[in-house]
Motif scaffolding. Sequence first.
Motif, PDB file in Angstrom:
ATOM      1  N   PRO A 318       0.809  -1.151   0.064  1.00 58.87           N
ATOM      2  CA  PRO A 318       0.211   0.018  -0.139  1.00 58.87           C
ATOM      3  C   PRO A 318       0.856   1.358  -0.025  1.00 58.87           C
ATOM      4  O   PRO A 318       1.891   1.278   0.538  1.00 58.87           O
ATOM      5  N   ASP A 319       0.499   2.251  -0.685  1.00 56.64           N
ATOM      6  CA  ASP A 319       0.877   3.717  -0.658  1.00 56.64           C
ATOM      7  C   ASP A 319       2.427   3.578  -1.344  1.00 56.64           C
ATOM      8  O   ASP A 319       3.088   4.736  -1.205  1.00 56.64           O
ATOM      9  N   LEU A 320       2.610   2.596  -1.969  1.00 51.61           N
ATOM     10  CA  LEU A 320       3.941   2.517  -2.703  1.00 51.61           C
ATOM     11  C   LEU A 320       4.248   3.090  -4.289  1.00 51.61           C
ATOM     12  O   LEU A 320       3.213   2.132  -4.924  1.00 51.61           O
ATOM     13  N   PRO A 321       4.634   3.834  -4.785  1.00 51.84           N
ATOM     14  CA  PRO A 321       4.822   3.983  -6.321  1.00 51.84           C
ATOM     15  C   PRO A 321       5.374   2.899  -7.034  1.00 51.84           C
ATOM     16  O   PRO A 321       6.081   2.269  -6.263  1.00 51.84           O
ATOM     17  N   GLY A 322       4.848   2.578  -8.258  1.00 52.84           N
ATOM     18  CA  GLY A 322       5.536   1.584  -8.915  1.00 52.84           C
ATOM     19  C   GLY A 322       4.590   0.465  -9.170  1.00 52.84           C
ATOM     20  O   GLY A 322       3.424   0.284  -8.408  1.00 52.84           O
ATOM     21  N   ASP A 323       5.280  -0.539 -10.068  1.00 50.50           N
ATOM     22  CA  ASP A 323       4.426  -1.757 -10.499  1.00 50.50           C
ATOM     23  C   ASP A 323       4.101  -2.747  -8.916  1.00 50.50           C
ATOM     24  O   ASP A 323       3.482  -3.611  -9.119  1.00 50.50           O
ATOM     25  N   GLY A 409      -3.001   5.528  15.466  1.00 50.16           N
ATOM     26  CA  GLY A 409      -3.933   4.681  14.868  1.00 50.16           C
ATOM     27  C   GLY A 409      -3.437   4.231  13.335  1.00 50.16           C
ATOM     28  O   GLY A 409      -3.926   3.641  12.710  1.00 50.16           O
ATOM     29  N   MET A 410      -2.032   4.668  13.104  1.00 48.93           N
ATOM     30  CA  MET A 410      -1.559   4.480  11.842  1.00 48.93           C
ATOM     31  C   MET A 410      -1.210   2.844  11.358  1.00 48.93           C
ATOM     32  O   MET A 410      -1.496   2.495  10.106  1.00 48.93           O
ATOM     33  N   LYS A 411      -1.005   2.175  12.438  1.00 51.62           N
ATOM     34  CA  LYS A 411      -0.848   0.875  12.117  1.00 51.62           C
ATOM     35  C   LYS A 411      -2.279   0.182  11.865  1.00 51.62           C
ATOM     36  O   LYS A 411      -2.243  -0.708  10.990  1.00 51.62           O
ATOM     37  N   GLN A 412      -3.365   0.528  12.375  1.00 57.70           N
ATOM     38  CA  GLN A 412      -4.606  -0.259  11.943  1.00 57.70           C
ATOM     39  C   GLN A 412      -4.914   0.355  10.637  1.00 57.70           C
ATOM     40  O   GLN A 412      -5.475  -0.499   9.924  1.00 57.70           O
ATOM     41  N   ILE A 413      -4.771   1.768  10.273  1.00 62.76           N
ATOM     42  CA  ILE A 413      -4.890   2.053   8.873  1.00 62.76           C
ATOM     43  C   ILE A 413      -4.194   1.537   7.805  1.00 62.76           C
ATOM     44  O   ILE A 413      -4.752   0.997   6.836  1.00 62.76           O
ATOM     45  N   LEU A 414      -2.825   1.055   8.059  1.00 59.71           N
ATOM     46  CA  LEU A 414      -2.080   0.346   7.020  1.00 59.71           C
ATOM     47  C   LEU A 414      -2.394  -1.250   7.018  1.00 59.71           C
ATOM     48  O   LEU A 414      -2.447  -1.663   6.147  1.00 59.71           O
ATOM     49  N   MET A 415      -2.995  -1.714   8.212  1.00 55.95           N
ATOM     50  CA  MET A 415      -3.540  -2.983   8.187  1.00 55.95           C
ATOM     51  C   MET A 415      -4.705  -3.212   7.220  1.00 55.95           C
ATOM     52  O   MET A 415      -5.012  -4.074   6.706  1.00 55.95           O
ATOM     53  N   VAL A 416      -5.699  -2.142   7.290  1.00 56.05           N
ATOM     54  CA  VAL A 416      -6.814  -2.205   6.346  1.00 56.05           C
ATOM     55  C   VAL A 416      -6.291  -2.156   4.851  1.00 56.05           C
ATOM     56  O   VAL A 416      -6.754  -2.881   4.019  1.00 56.05           O
ATOM     57  N   GLU A 417      -5.528  -1.038   4.664  1.00 57.05           N
ATOM     58  CA  GLU A 417      -4.747  -1.110   3.302  1.00 57.05           C
ATOM     59  C   GLU A 417      -4.273  -2.509   2.903  1.00 57.05           C
ATOM     60  O   GLU A 417      -4.478  -2.843   1.594  1.00 57.05           O
ATOM     61  N   GLN A 428     -12.346   4.963   3.109  1.00 58.76           N
ATOM     62  CA  GLN A 428     -13.316   4.507   2.473  1.00 58.76           C
ATOM     63  C   GLN A 428     -13.661   3.123   2.527  1.00 58.76           C
ATOM     64  O   GLN A 428     -15.177   2.710   2.516  1.00 58.76           O
ATOM     65  N   ILE A 429     -12.832   2.075   2.671  1.00 60.29           N
ATOM     66  CA  ILE A 429     -13.044   0.882   3.105  1.00 60.29           C
ATOM     67  C   ILE A 429     -13.958   0.617   4.327  1.00 60.29           C
ATOM     68  O   ILE A 429     -14.781  -0.146   4.429  1.00 60.29           O
ATOM     69  N   CYS A 430     -13.721   1.543   5.391  1.00 63.00           N
ATOM     70  CA  CYS A 430     -14.361   1.495   6.731  1.00 63.00           C
ATOM     71  C   CYS A 430     -15.628   2.554   6.572  1.00 63.00           C
ATOM     72  O   CYS A 430     -16.360   2.304   7.703  1.00 63.00           O
ATOM     73  N   GLY A 431     -15.921   3.019   5.558  1.00 61.92           N
ATOM     74  CA  GLY A 431     -17.092   4.041   5.639  1.00 61.92           C
ATOM     75  C   GLY A 431     -16.944   4.990   6.539  1.00 61.92           C
ATOM     76  O   GLY A 431     -17.967   5.400   7.140  1.00 61.92           O
ATOM     77  N   CYS A 432     -15.746   5.689   6.802  1.00 62.41           N
ATOM     78  CA  CYS A 432     -15.617   6.729   7.919  1.00 62.41           C
ATOM     79  C   CYS A 432     -16.405   8.028   7.308  1.00 62.41           C
ATOM     80  O   CYS A 432     -16.105   8.319   6.202  1.00 62.41           O
ATOM     81  N   SER A 433     -17.175   8.519   8.311  1.00 58.21           N
ATOM     82  CA  SER A 433     -18.068   9.645   7.822  1.00 58.21           C
ATOM     83  C   SER A 433     -18.071  10.848   8.829  1.00 58.21           C
ATOM     84  O   SER A 433     -18.803  11.777   8.944  1.00 58.21           O
ATOM     85  N   ASN A 434     -16.791  11.059   9.621  1.00 62.67           N
ATOM     86  CA  ASN A 434     -16.690  11.861  10.685  1.00 62.67           C
ATOM     87  C   ASN A 434     -15.615  13.041  10.061  1.00 62.67           C
ATOM     88  O   ASN A 434     -15.070  13.857  10.735  1.00 62.67           O
ATOM     89  N   ILE A 435     -15.748  13.291   8.716  1.00 65.40           N
ATOM     90  CA  ILE A 435     -14.903  14.515   8.280  1.00 65.40           C
ATOM     91  C   ILE A 435     -15.679  15.766   8.365  1.00 65.40           C
ATOM     92  O   ILE A 435     -16.674  15.980   8.424  1.00 65.40           O
ATOM     93  N   SER A 436     -14.615  16.717   8.782  1.00 63.84           N
ATOM     94  CA  SER A 436     -15.410  18.140   9.208  1.00 63.84           C
ATOM     95  C   SER A 436     -15.334  18.849   8.053  1.00 63.84           C
ATOM     96  O   SER A 436     -14.936  18.711   6.857  1.00 63.84           O
ATOM     97  N   ALA A 437     -16.198  19.847   7.934  1.00 59.17           N
ATOM     98  CA  ALA A 437     -16.529  20.799   7.099  1.00 59.17           C
ATOM     99  C   ALA A 437     -15.085  21.460   6.604  1.00 59.17           C
ATOM    100  O   ALA A 437     -14.934  21.682   5.328  1.00 59.17           O
ATOM    101  N   ALA A 438     -14.058  21.869   7.561  1.00 58.78           N
ATOM    102  CA  ALA A 438     -12.896  22.293   7.154  1.00 58.78           C
ATOM    103  C   ALA A 438     -12.200  21.516   6.330  1.00 58.78           C
ATOM    104  O   ALA A 438     -11.411  21.751   5.263  1.00 58.78           O
TER     105      ALA A 438
END
Length: 470
Positions: A318-323, A409-417, A428-438
Motif C-alpha cells: 500500500p501507498d508505494l509507487p510503481g508496479d 492509529g497508523m498501524k490500523q490504517i495500514l493494516m486495513v490497506e 473509504q473501506i471502513c466507511g468513515c463519515s466523521n470528516i469536518s467541514a474544514a
Amino acid sequence: MKKNTVIGWQYGPTLCRAIGLNIMLAIVLVLGNPPDASAQGYSSIPKTGIYGWRYSNDILQGVSLSDVFTFNDTITTAFGPAYANVWTSPANFLQCKPPTGRKFSYALCYYSGPDAPTGHDSGNPSLPCKLSADGVVANCACYEISTDDVSPRIPYYVDLHAISNLSIYQDTVEACGKEGEKCAATDRDPPVCEAINTNLLVPGADLISVFSPVYSSSYFTKNQSNSTECVGNNAGIYAGCMTAPCYRTGEKDASGRNIVECKCPVYNGPYQVGQANQSCNANSSGNAIGDGRGSNVWSAAYNPAGGPITLPEGACVPDLPGDKGCGLLDPAKDYSKIVDPSGALCKNVCAAYGGGVNASGIQVGYSCDATLCTTIGIGQENNSSFPPSHNAQLGLMGQACNGIQDVGGMKQILMVEALAECSCCASQICGCSNISAATNQAVFDLNQQQRAVGIQPQCDINDTLCGQNQ
C-alpha cells in the motif's frame, strides 16, 4: 571482466559526533583486501545481539567502540563483500516501515554520481559522488527524505547483503534468512529496520542511505528497463551507498529539499546504474584518480543476472509507487468480505481519521489520502500529463500530509490497506463519515490543485474523497 578488487573505506574526522554525557565517538575504519570468507564469514562470528539494544544499554558502561560497532567487511555473496552492494534476488530487498509519532529521515543516493543533474525532470538537482583524494571513500550528495515531507506510510528498502553493521547483518540474516526469504514471505520486521529507525546503525550518523521509490517518476522512463549495464570493459569503481552513514550540511536544492552528504565505501567491479541510457563514466572530463576516469563515480549496485534491481514479489505494498504498489480503491470490488466496516478494526481506523487534526485544524488522514497516492503516481498509469514538477509534488504532499506522522492509529490504517490491497483507501473501506467541514473544503481545494498540475485525484478515478466546496 575485471577482477573485483577492494579500494577500501576510511572514515575521517567528519564522522565524529557527541553522544550523551560528553562522550565523543570517533570512527576510523580502514579496509584492506576482501577477507577470507571461510575464516571471517558469518558462521564463525559469535552472535552479539541487535546493535540498537547493545548500544542503548552498553555505551555508558565503558565499552570500547569495537564492542558497539564493527564494519561488515565479510563476503556476503559469491560476488563480493557487503559494500559491493550485490543484489541476487527480490527477497534481498527488505521492506522497512518508517516510525510514526516523530520526525524521521533517511537518505536516497540511488541517482547520485555525475556533477550534472540526471533524469528527465528539469527540477532534478546536481547529486555528485566525489572520490576522496586518496580514493578510498566517495562523498555523495544525496536526497534527504523526511516524514515531514513524505508520508511515513511509504516504506523504504534495505539490501540484506549490504548491511554495513556486522552485528545487525548477523541478526538480520538470522531473522530473515540468508537471502531475506523469511521476511519477504511474512510480516516479520527485519532487525536492520529497527536499527535504522532508531538511528543506531552507524554511531554518530545523522541518517542512513537506503532505497526509496519516492522520486522514481523523475528518473525512470516508462517501458524501459531503467538500468545501465557497466560490465566487462565498462566495469570500474563505484560507490556502494546502501546503509552508508550520512550527515546534514545545510545544503538545499532549488526546490528547497535538503541535500545531505553520505560517506559511501567504494568497490571496483561490474555494476548497474539505476537509470536507463547512462554513461558508465560519471565524469564529463577526467582527472587521473581512482580508475583513471575522473573524480566522480556512480552510486550503484550489482545484479549478477543483469538488468534492473527490483522490489520483492508477492502481495502489493500500500501507498508505494510503481508496479509493486497497490492500486487505488476499486469501486467495483466488495471489500466488506475482507474488512468488516462495522468491526473493531474499522472503528479504530475511523477514530484515527476523525481525531488526527493538524495545526491547521485539518483532519490530515483524509487530506493525505486524497492527495498522497495520486501525487506519487498511483492511479496515473494512463495519465499522459503525469508527472508534474518536483516542486508541485512536494508542495502538494507537504500541504496535504503535514502532521501525518503524529496521527495515532497508523498501524490500523495500514493494516486495513494491506488486507484490502489498496492504497490511500482505509477511510473509504471502513466507511468513515466523521470528516469536518474544514477538512472537506481542504480536500476539495487539494483536488483542484492536483488537476491544475495534471494529476487525476481519486475523486476523478473512483468518485471518493471529493471534498466539498463550502
